[in-house]
Design a protein around this motif. Structure first.
Motif, PDB file in Angstrom:
ATOM      1  N   ARG A   1      51.165  35.686 142.808  1.00 49.78           N
ATOM      2  CA  ARG A   1      52.531  35.479 143.318  1.00 49.78           C
ATOM      3  C   ARG A   1      53.254  34.363 142.599  1.00 49.78           C
ATOM      4  O   ARG A   1      54.486  34.320 142.980  1.00 49.78           O
ATOM      5  CB  ARG A   1      52.422  35.005 144.767  1.00 49.78           C
ATOM      6  N   TYR A   2      53.039  34.003 141.550  1.00 49.81           N
ATOM      7  CA  TYR A   2      53.786  33.149 140.720  1.00 49.81           C
ATOM      8  C   TYR A   2      55.145  33.593 140.229  1.00 49.81           C
ATOM      9  O   TYR A   2      55.092  35.046 139.729  1.00 49.81           O
ATOM     10  CB  TYR A   2      52.983  32.600 139.411  1.00 49.81           C
ATOM     11  N   GLY A   3      56.237  33.345 140.164  1.00 48.95           N
ATOM     12  CA  GLY A   3      57.471  33.600 139.987  1.00 48.95           C
ATOM     13  C   GLY A   3      58.018  33.722 138.527  1.00 48.95           C
ATOM     14  O   GLY A   3      58.987  34.299 137.969  1.00 48.95           O
ATOM     15  N   TYR A   4      57.330  32.753 137.527  1.00 44.45           N
ATOM     16  CA  TYR A   4      57.399  32.654 136.223  1.00 44.45           C
ATOM     17  C   TYR A   4      58.932  32.183 135.990  1.00 44.45           C
ATOM     18  O   TYR A   4      59.643  32.506 134.984  1.00 44.45           O
ATOM     19  CB  TYR A   4      57.180  33.989 135.570  1.00 44.45           C
ATOM     20  N   ASP A   5      59.613  31.245 136.897  1.00 43.32           N
ATOM     21  CA  ASP A   5      61.021  30.796 136.812  1.00 43.32           C
ATOM     22  C   ASP A   5      61.216  30.085 135.409  1.00 43.32           C
ATOM     23  O   ASP A   5      62.268  30.348 134.753  1.00 43.32           O
ATOM     24  CB  ASP A   5      61.090  30.090 138.022  1.00 43.32           C
ATOM     25  N   ASP A   6      60.474  29.362 135.211  1.00 47.44           N
ATOM     26  CA  ASP A   6      60.535  28.400 133.812  1.00 47.44           C
ATOM     27  C   ASP A   6      60.382  29.440 132.864  1.00 47.44           C
ATOM     28  O   ASP A   6      61.210  29.232 131.773  1.00 47.44           O
ATOM     29  CB  ASP A   6      59.424  27.414 133.883  1.00 47.44           C
ATOM     30  N   GLU A   7      59.373  30.441 132.659  1.00 48.52           N
ATOM     31  CA  GLU A   7      59.274  31.211 131.539  1.00 48.52           C
ATOM     32  C   GLU A   7      60.572  32.318 131.301  1.00 48.52           C
ATOM     33  O   GLU A   7      60.728  32.447 130.459  1.00 48.52           O
ATOM     34  CB  GLU A   7      57.888  31.841 131.729  1.00 48.52           C
ATOM     35  N   LYS A   8      60.991  32.674 132.618  1.00 49.21           N
ATOM     36  CA  LYS A   8      62.134  33.352 132.752  1.00 49.21           C
ATOM     37  C   LYS A   8      63.291  32.575 131.849  1.00 49.21           C
ATOM     38  O   LYS A   8      64.149  33.239 131.176  1.00 49.21           O
ATOM     39  CB  LYS A   8      62.625  33.965 134.122  1.00 49.21           C
ATOM     40  N   ARG A   9      63.555  31.546 132.420  1.00 45.22           N
ATOM     41  CA  ARG A   9      64.599  30.608 131.737  1.00 45.22           C
ATOM     42  C   ARG A   9      64.477  30.736 130.391  1.00 45.22           C
ATOM     43  O   ARG A   9      65.492  30.777 129.579  1.00 45.22           O
ATOM     44  CB  ARG A   9      64.571  29.342 132.351  1.00 45.22           C
ATOM     45  N   GLU A  10      63.400  30.196 129.891  1.00 48.34           N
ATOM     46  CA  GLU A  10      63.266  29.823 128.501  1.00 48.34           C
ATOM     47  C   GLU A  10      63.351  31.464 127.735  1.00 48.34           C
ATOM     48  O   GLU A  10      63.971  31.166 126.676  1.00 48.34           O
ATOM     49  CB  GLU A  10      61.638  29.677 128.256  1.00 48.34           C
ATOM     50  N   ALA A  11      62.958  32.500 128.210  1.00 47.15           N
ATOM     51  CA  ALA A  11      63.206  33.840 127.573  1.00 47.15           C
ATOM     52  C   ALA A  11      64.717  34.003 127.475  1.00 47.15           C
ATOM     53  O   ALA A  11      64.775  34.558 126.488  1.00 47.15           O
ATOM     54  CB  ALA A  11      62.343  34.748 128.480  1.00 47.15           C
ATOM     55  N   LEU A  12      65.459  34.094 128.638  1.00 48.99           N
ATOM     56  CA  LEU A  12      66.803  34.228 128.487  1.00 48.99           C
ATOM     57  C   LEU A  12      67.592  33.190 127.731  1.00 48.99           C
ATOM     58  O   LEU A  12      68.542  33.340 127.041  1.00 48.99           O
ATOM     59  CB  LEU A  12      67.212  34.124 130.025  1.00 48.99           C
ATOM     60  N   ASP A  13      67.173  32.018 127.607  1.00 48.78           N
ATOM     61  CA  ASP A  13      67.604  31.138 126.676  1.00 48.78           C
ATOM     62  C   ASP A  13      67.482  31.350 125.308  1.00 48.78           C
ATOM     63  O   ASP A  13      68.343  31.314 124.408  1.00 48.78           O
ATOM     64  CB  ASP A  13      66.966  29.564 126.950  1.00 48.78           C
TER      65      ASP A  13
END
Length: 191
Positions: A161-173
């Protein structure tokens, strides 16, 4: 999918467009979200402080609210968008509804940029492929795209259920930094 040179030509063509299409296509590229979701983007969904856009569940294909981190590139493009006191829509020509006329836009941009045989949905594929090219893991790309199925599906999705929010931000950055470079090559410095 568009290659790097095609992205540069497309951004150059967008630079010469007027609002709302001048900014719409780069935001579509930068966020990797669906055309309908970006077209109906509202100012009230964007938090400039936390640098994110929350697409409400009722506008998401999978029926679940989706948090989209906004890169510096996306924020710079959005800062170029005029705000109307009588409309919450980011991209509108009527102030009462989101933009449309995508077929005409696509024909015009294809001709101006000399990039052919693509659709606006291909910009989503372009973003996903470029995030992967920069080393972003497939399951993170899937989370950015708000896909329910994909790398994490079935039983794994039930337990993870982890949202990967930090990883999503890094990817889009990462993707945003690539777009900044393409934009500079297009003669459109976005900061």
């Amino acid at each position: 999918m568009l290659d790097d040179d095609e992205i540069v030509r497309l951004l150059r063509a967008c630079r010469n467009e007027a609002y709302p299409f001048r900014q719409f296509v780069p935001v579509l590229l930068a966020t990797a979200q669906r055309r309908s979701e970006v077209a109906a983007m509202r100012w009230s969904e964007i938090d400039f402080e936390t640098k994110q856009w929350v697409i409400p569940a009722e506008r998401c294909k999978n029926g679940k609210a989706h948090v989209v981190p906004l890169s510096a590139f996306a924020l710079a493009i959005l800062s170029d968008v005029p705000r109307f006191l009588d409309s919450d829509y980011v991209f509108t020509t009527t102030r009462k509804s989101p933009i449309g006329g995508f077929s005409k836009l696509l024909r015009r941009l294809s001709q101006t940029s000399e990039t052919f045989d693509w659709r606006l949905h291909d910009l989503r594929r372009t973003a996903a492929s470029n995030m992967a090219r920069t080393g972003v893991a497939p399951h993170v790309v899937e989370k950015v795209l708000n896909h329910v199925s994909g790398t994490i599906s079935g039983v794994a999705a039930v337990y993870n259920r982890y949202g990967y929010d930090d990883e999503k931000r890094e990817a889009l950055d990462k993707w945003g930094r690539l777009l900044e470079g393409h934009s500079e090559r297009a003669g459109w410095t976005v900061r």
